[in-house]
Design an enzyme around this catalytic site. Structure first.
Site, short mmCIF file in Angstrom:
data_model
loop_
_atom_site.label_atom_id
_atom_site.label_comp_id
_atom_site.label_asym_id
_atom_site.label_seq_id
_atom_site.Cartn_x
_atom_site.Cartn_y
_atom_site.Cartn_z
N GLY A 7 15.91 15.74 2.20
CA GLY A 7 14.70 14.47 1.70
C GLY A 7 14.65 14.09 3.14
O GLY A 7 13.67 13.54 3.18
N LYS A 36 7.58 8.41 18.13
CA LYS A 36 8.34 7.22 18.49
C LYS A 36 8.93 6.99 19.91
O LYS A 36 8.65 5.94 20.32
CB LYS A 36 9.84 8.02 17.70
N GLY A 47 14.07 4.67 12.37
CA GLY A 47 14.14 3.74 10.55
C GLY A 47 14.36 2.28 10.47
O GLY A 47 13.97 1.60 11.34
N GLY A 68 8.25 2.95 -0.07
CA GLY A 68 7.98 1.69 -0.57
C GLY A 68 8.75 1.32 -1.67
O GLY A 68 8.61 0.55 -1.83
N LEU A 97 0.83 -0.82 -0.15
CA LEU A 97 0.10 -0.02 0.63
C LEU A 97 0.82 1.54 0.34
O LEU A 97 1.46 1.02 1.13
CB LEU A 97 -0.85 0.08 1.57
N1 LIG Z 1 11.17 8.05 4.15
C1 LIG Z 1 11.25 8.20 5.22
O1 LIG Z 1 12.92 8.06 5.45
C2 LIG Z 1 10.80 7.02 6.66
C3 LIG Z 1 11.08 6.60 7.65
C4 LIG Z 1 10.63 5.47 8.79
C5 LIG Z 1 9.55 5.79 8.26
N2 LIG Z 1 8.52 6.81 7.29
C6 LIG Z 1 7.12 6.26 7.10
O2 LIG Z 1 6.83 5.53 5.98
C7 LIG Z 1 5.25 5.89 6.06
C8 LIG Z 1 5.58 6.30 4.20
O3 LIG Z 1 6.37 7.82 4.06
P1 LIG Z 1 7.65 8.11 2.70
O4 LIG Z 1 8.61 8.73 3.30
O5 LIG Z 1 7.54 6.37 1.49
O6 LIG Z 1 6.17 8.67 2.25
P2 LIG Z 1 5.96 9.33 0.65
O7 LIG Z 1 5.28 10.21 0.84
O8 LIG Z 1 7.17 8.80 -0.14
O9 LIG Z 1 5.05 7.60 0.27
C9 LIG Z 1 3.81 7.38 0.28
C10 LIG Z 1 2.69 6.67 -0.76
O10 LIG Z 1 1.33 6.75 -0.67
C11 LIG Z 1 0.63 7.26 -1.59
N3 LIG Z 1 -0.55 6.80 -1.43
C12 LIG Z 1 -1.10 8.55 -0.72
N4 LIG Z 1 -2.25 7.66 -0.11
C13 LIG Z 1 -2.75 6.61 -1.17
C14 LIG Z 1 -3.41 5.64 -1.43
N5 LIG Z 1 -5.07 5.52 -0.40
N6 LIG Z 1 -3.26 4.39 -1.63
C15 LIG Z 1 -2.35 4.24 -2.50
N7 LIG Z 1 -0.94 5.39 -2.85
C16 LIG Z 1 -1.45 6.04 -1.14
C17 LIG Z 1 1.50 8.74 -2.25
O11 LIG Z 1 1.72 9.15 -3.22
C18 LIG Z 1 3.07 8.09 -1.85
O12 LIG Z 1 3.22 8.03 -3.04
C19 LIG Z 1 4.90 6.75 6.35
O13 LIG Z 1 4.13 6.74 7.95
C20 LIG Z 1 6.41 7.65 7.45
O14 LIG Z 1 6.38 8.50 8.56
C21 LIG Z 1 9.29 7.55 6.26
N1 LIG Z 2 10.74 12.82 8.84
C1 LIG Z 2 11.99 12.16 9.31
C2 LIG Z 2 11.70 11.10 8.98
C3 LIG Z 2 10.97 9.38 9.80
O1 LIG Z 2 10.91 9.42 10.53
C4 LIG Z 2 13.52 12.43 10.20
O2 LIG Z 2 13.53 13.58 9.77
O3 LIG Z 2 14.03 11.84 11.30
NA NA Z 3 13.66 0.73 13.39
#
Ligand SMILES: NC(=O)c1ccc[n+]([C@@H]2O[C@H](COP(=O)([O-])OP(=O)(O)OC[C@H]3O[C@@H](n4cnc5c(N)ncnc54)[C@H](O)[C@@H]3O)[C@@H](O)[C@H]2O)c1
Ligand SMILES: N[C@@H](CCO)C(=O)O
Ligand code: NA
Length: 427
Positions: free
Chosen positions: A187, A205, A134, A17, A11
């Site tokens: 980023g 967290k 992470g 992803g 998802l």
């Molecule tokens: N980016 C990081 O380094 C990081 C680290 C730890 C945790 N997270 C967590 O991981 C999760 C995702 O973060 P990300 O950085 O990949 O965000 P992102 O914005 O890059 O990705 C989220 C994706 O979900 C899609 N999306 C939104 N609604 C949708 C729907 N209804 N159906 C299908 N797709 C849908 C968006 O288009 C987007 O591509 C978040 O919960 C974030 O807190 C991210």
């Molecule tokens: N924005 C968050 C990404 C991980 O949750 C950070 O800076 O650590």
């Molecule tokens: Na972890």
């Protein structure tokens, strides 16, 4: 290997992803060996199936509900983020007996108890290693490796963006705004930087860590939260001269049967392992009765580090499926949450004062009147530009606040320039 493959439904295919897709593909052979069956990518829900992507996806849909309803899907990986629709999707996936792997700290910190209870009832797994720090393994260590110990305290640098900003301010005399802009360019920062700089991300967290460390239900709303907007270069310079680094800490403690969880900037002694965590790195420092002090350090964000934690969770869920394990819900105790005013903390207070006879005595007796004991005092400057820097011993937060109120009423105190906590000092 002619075992039935285990199918992952994805998802969301953004930063994390796409990392999950990459690792599932590149490490397919090793994962199959470790699970005892191939683990394949099934349907993937994205916002816009027409958009060009770096990763190769065969089964694309714009309907995440179709993914969780697909009878082929064994494990659902949620990387959409935010509360809705993630909450409904995860709820339904678990309700239908599927295991869920999520990186969503907001979801777990606000709705973890109900989702964990449902998973226990349905015999499904709910895994969220990527939600805290992470790529750093900390959820499994707390839940499994340290399950035989009693954890007293967890201190963490849980947000990479704010650690990056504080590092740039300290080492390159950069302004808060310039450092934030650089973090956004790289980023690290969340789409809305308030989640980072106001401490919401770290608070989620910290709630998750407190829940695991103390087998309790600690939600984001229980976490006292202060961000880094008020931290100035002057604070960082003073702290450095006194032998401290300024860090945004997430703290969870159990004291006398009650839990306190908080996120705030803190002065950390330069000799403490957390003080050496620079740039966008994260670290979690645990204090256990038997294990003593442990520190887990690494990348708290980024596509592949975060995806690596999720792959570990996918393997855990896939192995459980193969073994036919039905995990039972863990018993959660209800422990009181101690309000921040009733927590004992060490503080740093910076005062703008007049450099005149009797001022120090007046300030010191104000602290004394509220039972707040002073550990050390420095004075900088003189005449109209004098500043007093005080570090207290541990004292009740309410007593510190009462002291500050009285200090504001003193003619000799022009301003309370800043107040921060001190953590990690030898007591
Ligand atoms: N980016 C990081 O380094 C990081 C680290 C730890 C945790 N997270 C967590 O991981 C999760 C995702 O973060 P990300 O950085 O990949 O965000 P992102 O914005 O890059 O990705 C989220 C994706 O979900 C899609 N999306 C939104 N609604 C949708 C729907 N209804 N159906 C299908 N797709 C849908 C968006 O288009 C987007 O591509 C978040 O919960 C974030 O807190 C991210
Ligand atoms: N924005 C968050 C990404 C991980 O949750 C950070 O800076 O650590
Ligand atoms: Na972890």
């Amino acid at each position: 290997m002619n075992e039935r493959p285990i199918t992952v439904g994805l998802l969301g295919c953004g930063v994390v992803g796409s990392g999950v897709v990459q690792l599932l593909t590149e490490h397919a052979e090793a994962i199959a060996t470790r699970v005892g069956a191939p683990v394949r990518l099934g349907p993937v829900a994205v916002r816009d199936p027409q958009r060009a992507r770096d990763v190769d996806l065969e089964q694309l849909t714009d309907d995440p509900f179709a993914v969780i309803a697909d009878p082929e899907v064994d494990v659902v990986v949620e990387v959409i983020g935010g509360i809705e629709p993630a909450r409904t999707l995860v709820h339904r996936a678990i309700d239908s007996g599927r295991s869920v792997v999520t990186a969503n700290k907001e979801l777990i910190a606000n709705h973890g108890p109900e989702l964990k209870a449902l998973a226990g009832e349905k015999g499904a797994r709910l895994e969220y290693e990527a939600a805290v720090a992470g790529g750093i393994p900390i959820i499994k260590p707390l839940r499994e490796s340290l399950a035989g110990d009693r954890i007293r305290r967890v201190l963490g640098i849980l947000n990479g963006t704010t650690n990056f900003i504080l590092t740039r301010m300290a080492e390159e005399q950069m302004s808060f705004q310039d450092a934030l802009a650089e973090a956004q360019g790289l980023g690290y920062a969340e789409a809305d930087p308030s989640a980072d700089v106001d401490g919401h991300d770290a608070a989620s967290k910290a709630a998750i860590l407190a829940s695991l460390a103390f087998d309790a239900e600690v939600l984001a709303e229980h976490v006292h939260r202060e961000g880094i907007r008020a931290v100035t270069s002057t604070d960082i310079d003073h702290a450095a001269r006194m032998g401290y680094a300024v860090k945004l800490l997430g703290i969870a403690e159990e004291v006398d049967g009650s839990i306190n969880a908080r996120v705030h900037p803190a002065l950390v002694p330069r000799t403490h392992p957390l003080a050496s965590v620079r740039e966008s790195f994260n670290a979690v420092f645990t204090e256990g009765d038997a294990s003593g002090e442990l520190m887990f350090y690494g990348r708290g964000a980024g596509s592949l580090p975060t995806a690596s934690a999720m792959l570990g969770d996918i393997v855990t869920a896939a192995r459980a499926l193969r073994a036919g394990e039905r995990p039972n819900g863990q018993t959660v105790t209800t422990k009181p949450i101690r309000p921040f005013e009733e927590v004992d903390v060490q503080s740093y207070v910076l005062l703008d004062v007049a450099d005149a006879p009797g001022v120090l005595a007046e300030v010191a007796s104000t602290f004394g009147a509220h039972g707040v004991s002073i550990k050390s005092v420095w004075q900088e400057g003189r005449a109209d530009h004098a500043q007093l820097l005080l570090i207290t011993h541990r004292a009740r937060e309410a007593a510190l606040q009462a002291t500050l109120t009285d200090l504001r009423g003193l003619g000799s105190v022009r301003d309370i320039a800043s107040v921060m906590r001190v953590e990690g000092e030898e007591l």
